[in-house]
Design a protein around this motif. Sequence first.
Motif, PDB file in Angstrom:
ATOM      1  N   HIS A  74     -36.526 -49.342  21.027  1.00 35.94           N
ATOM      2  CA  HIS A  74     -37.928 -49.012  21.233  1.00 35.94           C
ATOM      3  C   HIS A  74     -38.101 -47.536  21.577  1.00 35.94           C
ATOM      4  N   ARG A  75     -39.226 -46.973  21.168  1.00 34.10           N
ATOM      5  CA  ARG A  75     -39.528 -45.571  21.371  1.00 34.10           C
ATOM      6  C   ARG A  75     -40.741 -45.417  22.281  1.00 34.10           C
ATOM      7  N   SER A  76     -40.988 -44.195  22.732  1.00 36.19           N
ATOM      8  CA  SER A  76     -42.171 -43.940  23.567  1.00 36.19           C
ATOM      9  C   SER A  76     -43.450 -44.351  22.835  1.00 36.19           C
ATOM     10  N   SER A  77     -43.476 -44.139  21.536  1.00 35.38           N
ATOM     11  CA  SER A  77     -44.652 -44.507  20.740  1.00 35.38           C
ATOM     12  C   SER A  77     -44.828 -46.017  20.617  1.00 35.38           C
ATOM     13  N   SER A  78     -43.800 -46.780  21.022  1.00 33.77           N
ATOM     14  CA  SER A  78     -43.855 -48.238  20.917  1.00 33.77           C
ATOM     15  C   SER A  78     -44.445 -48.909  22.150  1.00 33.77           C
ATOM     16  N   VAL A  79     -44.663 -48.154  23.209  1.00 32.53           N
ATOM     17  CA  VAL A  79     -45.183 -48.740  24.449  1.00 32.53           C
ATOM     18  C   VAL A  79     -46.503 -49.458  24.163  1.00 32.53           C
ATOM     19  N   GLY A  80     -46.566 -50.717  24.581  1.00 28.48           N
ATOM     20  CA  GLY A  80     -47.744 -51.535  24.336  1.00 28.48           C
ATOM     21  C   GLY A  80     -47.615 -52.445  23.137  1.00 28.48           C
ATOM     22  N   LEU A  81     -46.674 -52.132  22.230  1.00 26.38           N
ATOM     23  CA  LEU A  81     -46.441 -52.998  21.074  1.00 26.38           C
ATOM     24  C   LEU A  81     -45.584 -54.190  21.474  1.00 26.38           C
ATOM     25  N   LEU A  82     -45.667 -55.252  20.710  1.00 28.82           N
ATOM     26  CA  LEU A  82     -44.732 -56.355  20.879  1.00 28.82           C
ATOM     27  C   LEU A  82     -43.324 -55.845  20.589  1.00 28.82           C
ATOM     28  N   LYS A  83     -42.357 -56.295  21.354  1.00 30.41           N
ATOM     29  CA  LYS A  83     -40.980 -55.840  21.128  1.00 30.41           C
ATOM     30  C   LYS A  83     -40.488 -56.211  19.733  1.00 30.41           C
ATOM     31  N   THR A  84     -40.903 -57.369  19.253  1.00 32.65           N
ATOM     32  CA  THR A  84     -40.468 -57.784  17.918  1.00 32.65           C
ATOM     33  C   THR A  84     -41.076 -56.888  16.846  1.00 32.65           C
ATOM     34  N   GLN A  85     -42.311 -56.435  17.070  1.00 35.07           N
ATOM     35  CA  GLN A  85     -42.956 -55.518  16.136  1.00 35.07           C
ATOM     36  C   GLN A  85     -42.258 -54.165  16.147  1.00 35.07           C
ATOM     37  N   SER A  86     -41.947 -53.677  17.344  1.00 36.88           N
ATOM     38  CA  SER A  86     -41.207 -52.421  17.474  1.00 36.88           C
ATOM     39  C   SER A  86     -39.847 -52.534  16.809  1.00 36.88           C
ATOM     40  N   ALA A  87     -39.189 -53.683  16.994  1.00 38.14           N
ATOM     41  CA  ALA A  87     -37.874 -53.910  16.390  1.00 38.14           C
ATOM     42  C   ALA A  87     -37.953 -53.836  14.865  1.00 38.14           C
ATOM     43  N   GLN A  88     -38.972 -54.432  14.297  1.00 40.25           N
ATOM     44  CA  GLN A  88     -39.120 -54.400  12.847  1.00 40.25           C
ATOM     45  C   GLN A  88     -39.247 -52.976  12.336  1.00 40.25           C
ATOM     46  N   HIS A  89     -40.028 -52.158  13.035  1.00 36.87           N
ATOM     47  CA  HIS A  89     -40.206 -50.764  12.622  1.00 36.87           C
ATOM     48  C   HIS A  89     -38.879 -50.006  12.660  1.00 36.87           C
ATOM     49  N   THR A  90     -38.163 -50.154  13.770  1.00 33.41           N
ATOM     50  CA  THR A  90     -36.906 -49.421  13.934  1.00 33.41           C
ATOM     51  C   THR A  90     -35.864 -49.856  12.916  1.00 33.41           C
ATOM     52  N   LEU A  91     -35.710 -51.163  12.751  1.00 36.42           N
ATOM     53  CA  LEU A  91     -34.669 -51.677  11.865  1.00 36.42           C
ATOM     54  C   LEU A  91     -34.988 -51.380  10.400  1.00 36.42           C
ATOM     55  N   ALA A  92     -36.274 -51.332  10.061  1.00 39.39           N
ATOM     56  CA  ALA A  92     -36.652 -50.980   8.686  1.00 39.39           C
ATOM     57  C   ALA A  92     -36.272 -49.542   8.367  1.00 39.39           C
ATOM     58  N   ASP A  93     -36.348 -48.671   9.368  1.00 41.36           N
ATOM     59  CA  ASP A  93     -35.932 -47.285   9.166  1.00 41.36           C
ATOM     60  C   ASP A  93     -34.422 -47.174   8.994  1.00 41.36           C
TER      61      ASP A  93
END
Length: 251
Positions: A74-93
């Motif tokens: 998770h990143r600073s920009s992910s604060v407030g997002l669902l962890k699973t949503q943040s995970a999807q963004h990171t892993l897709a990159d």
Amino acid sequence: MNDLQLLRYSRHIMLPEIDISGQEKLLESQVLIIGAGGLGSPAAIYLAASGIGKLTICDGDKVDLTNLQRQIMHRSSSVGLLKTQSAQHTLADINPEVNVVSIAEFVHETELQQLVAKADAVIDASDNFSTRHSINRACVTHQKPLISGAAVRFEAQISVFDLRHPDNPCYHCLYPVDGDTEDMPCAVMGVFSPLVGIIGSMQAAETLKILLNINGTLNGRLQLLDGLTMNWRTVKLNKDPACLVCQTAQI
């Protein structure tokens, strides 16, 4: 595999223990990760980079500023997002080829049974004994390998319970429900940031070895790490003949 995959995974393919056939097996594998926090972050990142075909990640939390000290997915920009949503963004990159399925909830017994049944391996990256025992029961029922890790303060542990084989111990053999166990959340006790990285990375390594049928996993061994001295201690695990979970399942 196509040419780009051969290039992406070339350092795996160079290893005789993996080769092309092993990498293809990873691309066809499904791994279930319970928890997208300190342990689940490095585990998911390394499994995605390694080319696991499908990662199912379960966590009902949202990213909080206090998570960022150790939860590297998770990143600073992910604060407030669902962890699973943040995970999807990171892993897709990291690897857009991996199918990441996010389940934004704390899954309970019935859902766990359904999810575990579909997985080739299960990573317990949760932070409480109740969830750990639920995961263990599902893995015993469906005879799935369980890769368990935990970390708090400067202390950590990891083990593998390869429940594909009935003679192996389960998590309940180590920590009976009525045993002297107590949840020690890092929100109260604190946790040394790199410690979860060490254990989560090892959970990824053990998962890959299991999927590839590489000998030498931590099945039957509990590894205890003192993060202050970096000393490891090994405890041999045996099946409890009176275990109310894995013994009952065989009757």
